[in-house]
Design an enzyme around this catalytic site. Structure first.
Site, mmCIF file in Angstrom:
data_model
loop_
_atom_site.group_PDB
_atom_site.id
_atom_site.type_symbol
_atom_site.label_atom_id
_atom_site.label_comp_id
_atom_site.label_asym_id
_atom_site.label_seq_id
_atom_site.Cartn_x
_atom_site.Cartn_y
_atom_site.Cartn_z
ATOM 1 N N THR A 40 -5.136 1.069 10.190
ATOM 2 C CA THR A 40 -6.727 0.621 10.794
ATOM 3 C C THR A 40 -6.408 0.209 11.948
ATOM 4 O OG1 THR A 40 -6.625 -0.830 8.110
ATOM 5 C CG2 THR A 40 -7.561 -1.934 10.090
ATOM 6 N N ARG B 78 -6.793 6.335 -0.685
ATOM 7 C CA ARG B 78 -6.162 7.028 -0.629
ATOM 8 C C ARG B 78 -4.234 6.556 -0.730
ATOM 9 N NH1 ARG B 78 -5.239 6.134 6.188
ATOM 10 N NH2 ARG B 78 -7.954 7.261 6.197
ATOM 11 N N ARG C 156 -8.522 0.831 -0.348
ATOM 12 C CA ARG C 156 -9.565 1.895 0.888
ATOM 13 C C ARG C 156 -10.698 2.566 -0.043
ATOM 14 N NH1 ARG C 156 -7.603 2.844 5.965
ATOM 15 N NH2 ARG C 156 -9.141 4.513 6.137
ATOM 16 N N HIS D 97 -4.588 -2.627 0.178
ATOM 17 C CA HIS D 97 -5.866 -2.486 1.067
ATOM 18 C C HIS D 97 -6.430 -1.502 -0.219
ATOM 19 C CE1 HIS D 97 -8.060 -1.276 4.655
ATOM 20 N NE2 HIS D 97 -8.785 -0.903 3.785
ATOM 21 N N ASP E 154 0.885 -1.757 -0.053
ATOM 22 C CA ASP E 154 0.584 -0.439 -0.063
ATOM 23 C C ASP E 154 0.547 1.323 -0.069
ATOM 24 O OD1 ASP E 154 -1.984 -1.725 -0.199
ATOM 25 O OD2 ASP E 154 -2.513 -0.548 2.360
ATOM 26 N N HIS E 155 1.626 1.504 0.614
ATOM 27 C CA HIS E 155 2.340 2.556 1.158
ATOM 28 C C HIS E 155 3.404 3.124 -0.043
ATOM 29 C CE1 HIS E 155 0.657 3.261 4.241
ATOM 30 N NE2 HIS E 155 1.274 2.361 5.245
ATOM 31 N N HIS F 32 0.144 -5.979 12.018
ATOM 32 C CA HIS F 32 0.243 -4.678 11.965
ATOM 33 C C HIS F 32 0.639 -4.020 12.701
ATOM 34 C CE1 HIS F 32 -2.269 -1.519 11.273
ATOM 35 N NE2 HIS F 32 -1.807 -0.949 12.344
ATOM 36 N N GLY F 33 1.539 -3.269 12.289
ATOM 37 C CA GLY F 33 3.193 -2.478 13.728
ATOM 38 C C GLY F 33 3.982 -3.986 13.290
ATOM 39 N N GLY G 167 3.479 -4.329 5.909
ATOM 40 C CA GLY G 167 3.571 -3.560 4.946
ATOM 41 C C GLY G 167 4.474 -2.681 5.357
ATOM 42 N N GLU H 299 -7.367 -6.861 0.450
ATOM 43 C CA GLU H 299 -8.071 -6.414 2.602
ATOM 44 C C GLU H 299 -8.638 -5.132 1.328
ATOM 45 O OE1 GLU H 299 -4.605 -4.333 4.626
ATOM 46 O OE2 GLU H 299 -4.380 -6.097 4.791
HETATM 47 N N1 PXP Z 1 -2.726 -6.863 8.107
HETATM 48 C C1 PXP Z 1 -4.436 -5.648 7.807
HETATM 49 C C2 PXP Z 1 -5.449 -6.695 7.758
HETATM 50 C C3 PXP Z 1 -3.659 -4.549 7.544
HETATM 51 O O1 PXP Z 1 -5.156 -3.607 7.394
HETATM 52 C C4 PXP Z 1 -2.223 -4.057 7.835
HETATM 53 C C5 PXP Z 1 -1.990 -2.409 7.198
HETATM 54 O O2 PXP Z 1 -2.921 -2.019 5.938
HETATM 55 C C6 PXP Z 1 -1.592 -4.996 7.805
HETATM 56 C C7 PXP Z 1 -1.318 -6.147 8.045
HETATM 57 C C8 PXP Z 1 0.468 -4.347 7.669
HETATM 58 O O3 PXP Z 1 0.145 -3.451 8.513
HETATM 59 P P1 PXP Z 1 1.603 -2.564 8.545
HETATM 60 O O4 PXP Z 1 2.151 -1.929 7.612
HETATM 61 O O5 PXP Z 1 1.904 -1.871 9.704
HETATM 62 O O6 PXP Z 1 2.530 -3.640 8.397
#
Ligand code: PXP
Length: 237
Positions: free
Chosen positions: A101, A49, A45, A43, A9-10, A191-192, A213, A70
């Site tokens: 998220t 974005r 959205r 993802h 995504d980024h 996430h994170g 991500g 996602e």
């Molecule tokens: N899993 C889900 C369901 C997410 O929404 C995200 C963030 O978009 C991630 C994993 C990845 O999180 P991060 O970018 O913090 O690694």
């Protein structure tokens, strides 16, 4: 051994900062595959974005490993998913004001809508995963929904302020992971997660897939920076 889903995504976030064509997440997906990504995750959205509809469509045609989409639990998003046909759809909560998220999907509070979305995806032959907090209530509701996988939100673990808290959060993830596996659902997490904190989560019993991500994109920017400057300098001189 856990597999790696690379969330790109980024890469699109950087492109959208200028509304231009670079960097292209489609290129990033190919490079992620070269690097060994087991899954490519995006993802889409509702506010578009970062990832755009075009990205998802081109990625569907070019990505060679499984593609994980996602998206929010909304009829419009489920319709897109059923048309584009990713290999997995991970349903996530979405609020317009959030930076990313925040927290898992409240499956307990939106049981009917989640169940309907899961059923629509499964009717279309697309397995559904739910992104949830590591709580027994949410896991029970996830099992009830018919989803094939649960992705545990690792944000509280990642953001823990002390070692003791991090340990407690890891135990929580471990217990939640056991519940998910006991219910015969695939176990995912994300996430994170970063280069510093990923190993204990990857070692959790039965961990199937980690979706990462921000940390990978952040590192890619830095490890590629010196080369990018050298190339521009060579052109100028
Ligand atoms: N899993 C889900 C369901 C997410 O929404 C995200 C963030 O978009 C991630 C994993 C990845 O999180 P991060 O970018 O913090 O690694």
């Amino acid at each position: 051994m856990a597999t790696l889903g690379v969330n790109i995504d980024h890469v699109a976030t950087v492109r959208q900062a200028r509304r231009t064509v670079e960097p292209d997440p489609v290129w990033a997906a190919a490079l992620a595959e070269l690097g060994g990504a087991d899954v490519i995750t995006v993802h889409l959205r509702e506010d578009r974005r970062h990832i755009q509809d075009r990205d998802l469509e081109v990625l569907r045609r070019t990505v060679q490993v499984p593609l994980n989409l996602e998206c929010a639990v909304s009829p419009a998003m489920i319709e897109i998913a059923c048309r584009v046909r990713p290999d997995l759809v991970t349903l996530v909560p979405e609020k317009r004001e959030e930076v990313t998220t925040e927290g898992g999907l409240d499956v307990v509070g939106h049981e009917a809508a989640v169940r309907e979305a899961v059923a629509r995806l499964h009717d279309a032959g697309i397995p559904a995963s739910l992104f949830i907090d590591p709580s027994a209530r949410q896991i029970d509701a996830t099992v009830e929904s018919g989803a094939r996988a649960a992705e545990l939100h690792t944000g509280c673990y990642a953001n823990a302020g002390t070692e003791a808290e991090r340990h407690d959060r890891l135990v929580e993830l471990s217990r939640a992971g056991s519940m998910v596996r006991a219910a015969k659902l695939d176990l995912h997490a994300g996430h994170g997660l970063t280069y510093r904190n990923v190993v204990p989560v990857a070692r959790l019993e039965g961990m199937g897939e980690l979706n990462i991500g921000h940390s990978i994109v952040a590192r890619a920017v830095l490890v590629g920076f010196a080369q990018a400057v050298r190339e521009m300098k060579a052109l100028i001189s």
